[in-house]
Design an enzyme around this catalytic site. Structure first.
Site, short mmCIF file in Angstrom:
data_model
loop_
_atom_site.label_atom_id
_atom_site.label_comp_id
_atom_site.label_asym_id
_atom_site.label_seq_id
_atom_site.Cartn_x
_atom_site.Cartn_y
_atom_site.Cartn_z
N TYR A 94 31.63 40.31 42.29
CA TYR A 94 32.74 41.17 41.84
C TYR A 94 32.70 42.55 42.49
O TYR A 94 33.73 43.01 43.02
CB TYR A 94 32.67 41.25 40.31
CG TYR A 94 33.69 42.11 39.62
CD1 TYR A 94 35.00 41.67 39.41
CD2 TYR A 94 33.34 43.37 39.12
CE1 TYR A 94 35.93 42.46 38.75
CE2 TYR A 94 34.27 44.16 38.46
CZ TYR A 94 35.55 43.70 38.27
OH TYR A 94 36.47 44.48 37.61
N ILE A 125 36.67 49.19 29.65
CA ILE A 125 37.93 49.34 28.92
C ILE A 125 38.03 48.16 27.95
O ILE A 125 37.70 47.03 28.31
CB ILE A 125 39.15 49.31 29.89
CG1 ILE A 125 38.98 50.36 31.01
CG2 ILE A 125 40.46 49.51 29.13
CD1 ILE A 125 38.98 51.80 30.60
P1 NDP Z 1 42.41 40.80 31.44
O1 NDP Z 1 41.62 39.58 31.75
O2 NDP Z 1 42.57 41.23 30.04
O3 NDP Z 1 43.86 40.70 32.11
C1 NDP Z 1 43.99 40.28 33.43
C2 NDP Z 1 45.31 39.61 33.60
O4 NDP Z 1 45.42 39.15 34.96
C3 NDP Z 1 45.43 38.36 32.72
O5 NDP Z 1 46.69 38.36 32.10
C4 NDP Z 1 45.30 37.22 33.71
O6 NDP Z 1 46.04 36.07 33.36
C5 NDP Z 1 45.91 37.83 34.94
N1 NDP Z 1 45.54 37.08 36.13
C6 NDP Z 1 44.34 36.51 36.42
N2 NDP Z 1 44.40 35.86 37.58
C7 NDP Z 1 45.67 36.01 38.03
C8 NDP Z 1 46.36 35.53 39.17
N3 NDP Z 1 45.76 34.74 40.08
N4 NDP Z 1 47.66 35.89 39.34
C9 NDP Z 1 48.28 36.65 38.42
N5 NDP Z 1 47.69 37.12 37.31
C10 NDP Z 1 46.40 36.79 37.12
O7 NDP Z 1 41.75 41.97 32.33
P2 NDP Z 1 41.80 43.56 32.21
O8 NDP Z 1 43.10 44.01 31.69
O9 NDP Z 1 40.56 44.00 31.55
O10 NDP Z 1 41.64 43.93 33.74
C11 NDP Z 1 42.72 44.32 34.57
C12 NDP Z 1 42.15 44.87 35.87
O11 NDP Z 1 41.28 45.94 35.59
C13 NDP Z 1 41.34 43.85 36.67
O12 NDP Z 1 41.59 44.04 38.05
C14 NDP Z 1 39.90 44.22 36.35
O13 NDP Z 1 39.01 43.86 37.37
C15 NDP Z 1 40.04 45.73 36.23
N6 NDP Z 1 38.98 46.36 35.46
C16 NDP Z 1 38.82 46.11 34.11
C17 NDP Z 1 37.82 46.74 33.40
C18 NDP Z 1 37.59 46.51 31.95
O14 NDP Z 1 36.58 47.02 31.42
N7 NDP Z 1 38.44 45.78 31.25
C19 NDP Z 1 36.92 47.69 34.06
C20 NDP Z 1 37.19 47.89 35.46
C21 NDP Z 1 38.19 47.26 36.12
P3 NDP Z 1 45.30 34.79 32.71
O15 NDP Z 1 44.79 35.25 31.40
O16 NDP Z 1 46.38 33.76 32.63
O17 NDP Z 1 44.20 34.42 33.67
#
Ligand code: NDP
Length: 268
Positions: free
Chosen positions: A166, A199
């Site tokens: 990652y 987060i």
């Molecule tokens: P979540 O898993 O809650 O949400 C991510 C969303 O992205 C889900 O709705 C998921 O859908 C969707 N998704 C996954 N794969 C795909 C794809 N191939 N095409 C389109 N949509 C897709 O994650 P977060 O909200 O926590 O994270 C959002 C971003 O923030 C990410 O890039 C993560 O790496 C980054 N981040 C998050 C942190 C945290 O602590 N939460 C910290 C640092 C960075 P589905 O559920 O259907 O797979």
């Protein structure tokens, strides 16, 4: 209010978590929002919630066309992202703002990781960001305006053992942000990143729940935080609004960290 008036914004992975919070914040600031999400039903639910929130705030456009659209999108497939951009253009006009938010955790030991783990991680966390940029950049370059916000991570700068690959992909997101920010600066297209720390989203809960003692893992995470709490999706969304808006016209090829100071801490 209205810091994104008349803008069209597409947010990937906007069905839940940080992406959903960004979509809501953008809508509150007057943008037409496109939720480009793998899970269409979830995106449609979130779109209805955003519409409900807008109506409750008295911000609906008096029975006119909805300014929220959910489009089934797989960011790992360039054709799927391009399709989402075309849907956005048809519904609202040219895309002014893209937030590449979709991301997945792939946390492995490097030597026991499978090839599939590696590919899955890069397909979403890095190729997905490029596919988004590639789909909107031609239009932005032609119009001489645009803002792209890539959701990176504090893993873009720091390494936690056992989280491979990652952080490799997230380091790449910063490289992509800086490279494209410089390439298209002369055309007034800004490309920036946000690096969230912990987060509170499903992603974080899934990680805690995957530990032997989820409650202890959660407590350990909280203990590591200078502010003794983790962040809220809305706190990332506020930063995305700023970067996407005309309040940040000279911020380009940069990354804003949103982690309550955690990455500045040497040790407790
Ligand atoms: P979540 O898993 O809650 O949400 C991510 C969303 O992205 C889900 O709705 C998921 O859908 C969707 N998704 C996954 N794969 C795909 C794809 N191939 N095409 C389109 N949509 C897709 O994650 P977060 O909200 O926590 O994270 C959002 C971003 O923030 C990410 O890039 C993560 O790496 C980054 N981040 C998050 C942190 C945290 O602590 N939460 C910290 C640092 C960075 P589905 O559920 O259907 O797979």
């Amino acid at each position: 209010m209205n810091r994104l008036a008349n803008k069209v914004a597409m947010i990937t992975g906007a069905g839940r978590g940080i992406g959903a919070a960004i979509a809501l914040a953008f809508a509150r600031e007057g943008a037409a929002v496109v939720l480009a999400e793998l899970d269409l039903e979830m995106a449609q639910r979130t779109a209805r919630e955003i519409e409900g929130a807008m109506v409750a705030a008295g911000a609906n456009n008096a029975g006119g066309a909805s300014k929220v659209l959910a489009v089934q999108t797989d960011v790992t497939q360039s054709a799927s992202v391009q399709h989402a951009v075309r849907e956005a253009e048809q519904a609202f006009g040219a895309v002014d703002v893209l937030v590449n938010n979709a991301g997945i955790n792939v946390f492995c030991d490097p030597l026991t990781m499978t090839d599939d783990d590696w590919r899955r991680c890069f397909a979403v966390d890095l190729d997905g960001v490029w596919n988004g940029c590639r789909a909107v950049l031609p239009g932005m370059v032609e119009r001489g305006a645009g803002s792209i916000v890539n959701i990176a991570s504090t893993h873009s700068f720091k390494i936690i053992p056992g989280c491979f690959p990652y952080p490799v992909a997230k380091h790449g997101v910063i490289g992509l942000t800086r490279a494209l920010g410089i390439e298209y600066a002369p055309r007034n297209v800004r490309v920036n990143a946000i690096a969230p720390g912990y987060i509170e989203t499903q992603l974080t809960h899934d990680w805690w729940n995957g530990q032997t003692d989820p409650a202890a893992a959660q407590q350990a995470t909280l203990d590591l935080q200078p502010m003794k709490r983790i962040g809220r999706p809305e706190e990332v969304a506020m930063t995305a609004v700023f970067l996407a808006s005309d309040e940040a016209p000279f911020i380009n090829a940069s990354c804003i960290t949103v982690d309550g100071g955690r990455s500045a801490l040497y040790h407790d």
